[in-house]
Design an enzyme around this catalytic site. Structure first.
Site, PDB file in Angstrom:
ATOM      1  N   GLN A  52      37.878  29.707  35.626  1.00 24.36           N
ATOM      2  CA  GLN A  52      37.780  30.569  36.636  1.00 24.36           C
ATOM      3  C   GLN A  52      36.303  30.502  37.159  1.00 24.36           C
ATOM      4  OE1 GLN A  52      40.158  32.299  38.454  1.00 24.36           O
ATOM      5  NE2 GLN A  52      38.673  33.296  39.800  1.00 24.36           N
ATOM      6  N   ASP A  80      42.956  23.007  40.060  1.00 22.30           N
ATOM      7  CA  ASP A  80      41.966  23.663  41.217  1.00 22.30           C
ATOM      8  C   ASP A  80      41.829  22.350  42.161  1.00 22.30           C
ATOM      9  OD1 ASP A  80      41.366  26.268  41.109  1.00 22.30           O
ATOM     10  OD2 ASP A  80      40.121  25.824  39.126  1.00 22.30           O
ATOM     11  N   LYS A 136      47.307  35.361  38.654  1.00 25.17           N
ATOM     12  CA  LYS A 136      47.694  34.063  38.260  1.00 25.17           C
ATOM     13  C   LYS A 136      48.560  33.995  36.998  1.00 25.17           C
ATOM     14  CE  LYS A 136      43.440  32.103  40.321  1.00 25.17           C
ATOM     15  NZ  LYS A 136      42.183  31.492  39.735  1.00 25.17           N
TER      16      LYS A 136
HETATM   17  N1  GUN Z   1      36.778  31.341  41.861  1.00 26.49           N
HETATM   18  C1  GUN Z   1      37.079  31.811  43.116  1.00 26.49           C
HETATM   19  N2  GUN Z   1      38.191  30.992  43.783  1.00 26.49           N
HETATM   20  C2  GUN Z   1      38.496  30.246  42.760  1.00 26.49           C
HETATM   21  C3  GUN Z   1      39.533  29.132  42.647  1.00 26.49           C
HETATM   22  O1  GUN Z   1      40.223  28.775  43.603  1.00 26.49           O
HETATM   23  N3  GUN Z   1      39.419  28.476  41.398  1.00 26.49           N
HETATM   24  C4  GUN Z   1      38.558  28.829  40.526  1.00 26.49           C
HETATM   25  N4  GUN Z   1      38.754  28.263  39.259  1.00 26.49           N
HETATM   26  N5  GUN Z   1      37.835  29.723  40.504  1.00 26.49           N
HETATM   27  C5  GUN Z   1      37.669  30.463  41.439  1.00 26.49           C
END
Ligand code: GUN
Length: 302
Positions: free
Chosen positions: A97, A120, A53
């Site tokens: 996350q 998100d 990211k």
């Molecule tokens: N863990 C697995 N996929 C995601 C996601 O799309 N966003 C976040 N914040 N955590 C994750």
């Protein structure tokens, strides 16, 4: 291989080009899109995702910061970090996350993030707006899948979409998006899960099958029909003693057999994964525009 390969790397590259253009336009107007990612603990898979990211943000000119916190941090301390980022006008996107350590209530953390910065699309306000067909930000993985449909001109209207997995991250928001009375939606959706009966027979009825169940190679050739579009959301680490790291990444679909039968399929890696990150970038830019009241100039305006 019979199936058309739906190339997420290609689709995401196009999307990222569009995001980069928007970033440039914002910067010309003194707005510097900024994303802050919080990583708690040292889950190796999460560390990889977070690094990707940050890397993608930088490539597109989005400022990115990763805050890495020990797994022993308590809920109040984490909430204090979020409160500070909520108040910081230079921050447009906040992403915590998941998964979080057991002793932290993830729901409470998600609700603490300002919905304006919730890139998100996990906050109840944004989930509600999505459900009502009036989305502000979009859930990254489901919206990334819709981008694949758009790119390859895969019709969803009137189609039977079977989604495997009812998570808040993929299954539920995906169902919500596809049932809307809107372009690239209008589908008939079945949301199947661990308690669903006759799941194989149900999958065979799908025009579009979206596997987000978290079980390696769960979908086998006998579960798909020959005209089906198969979208594989899974990223599972499967032991592979001969692989350099001792494991390989495997989707929720048995790619080898299903790609010989279905009409189209996404690979793992290189399918849905890159789309999720590209949509996160788009959400960060959307949030930056929203927070700074930036309006794209109408093309007819001088
Ligand atoms: N863990 C697995 N996929 C995601 C996601 O799309 N966003 C976040 N914040 N955590 C994750």
């Amino acid at each position: 291989m019979k199936a058309l390969l739906l190339d997420g790397k290609e689709v995401s590259a196009r999307l990222k080009e569009k995001v980069a253009v928007q970033v440039d336009r914002l910067k010309e107007n003194g707005i510097y899109p900024r994303l802050v990612v919080i990583l708690v603990g040292d889950d190796p898979a999460s560390a990889v995702y977070v690094r990707n990211k940050a890397r993608t943000s930088e490539k597109l000119g989005i400022q990115s910061e990763t805050i890495t916190l020990k797994s022993t941090i308590n809920e109040e301390e984490l909430l204090a970090y979020i409160a500070k980022l909520n108040r910081d006008d230079t921050v447009h996107g906040i992403l915590v996350q998941l998964p979080l350590p057991q002793h932290i209530n993830a729901e409470k953390i998600i609700e603490a993030i300002s919905p304006d910065k919730d890139v998100d699309c996990f906050h109840p306000r944004n989930v509600g707006l999505l459900m009502l067909g009036k989305p502000y930000l979009l859930p990254c993985t489901p919206a990334g899948i819709v981008e694949i449909f758009k790119y390859y001109k895969i019709e969803t209207s009137g189609k039977h979409v079977v989604i495997l997995g009812r998570s808040n991250i993929v299954g539920k928001p995906m169902a919500n998006m596809l049932v809307q009375k809107a372009a690239h939606a209008n589908a008939t959706v079945t949301l199947a899960h661990s308690r669903t009966k006759n799941i194989k027979a149900l999958c065979r009825q799908a025009d579009i099958l979206i596997a987000a169940i978290g079980k390696a190679e769960f979908v086998t050739a006998d579960m798909v029909n020959g005209d089906a579009v198969v979208i594989d959301v899974g990223i599972n680490r499967v032991e592979a003693p001969d692989a350099p790291r001792g494991y390989k990444l495997s989707g929720d679909v048995d790619f080898v057999s299903v790609s010989e039968k279905a009409a189209a399929i996404t690979p793992v890696p290189g399918g849905v994964g890159p789309m999720t990150i590209a949509m996160l970038m788009q959400n960060t830019v959307t949030a930056a525009k929203h927070l700074s009241n930036f309006r794209e100039k109408d093309k007819t305006e001088k």
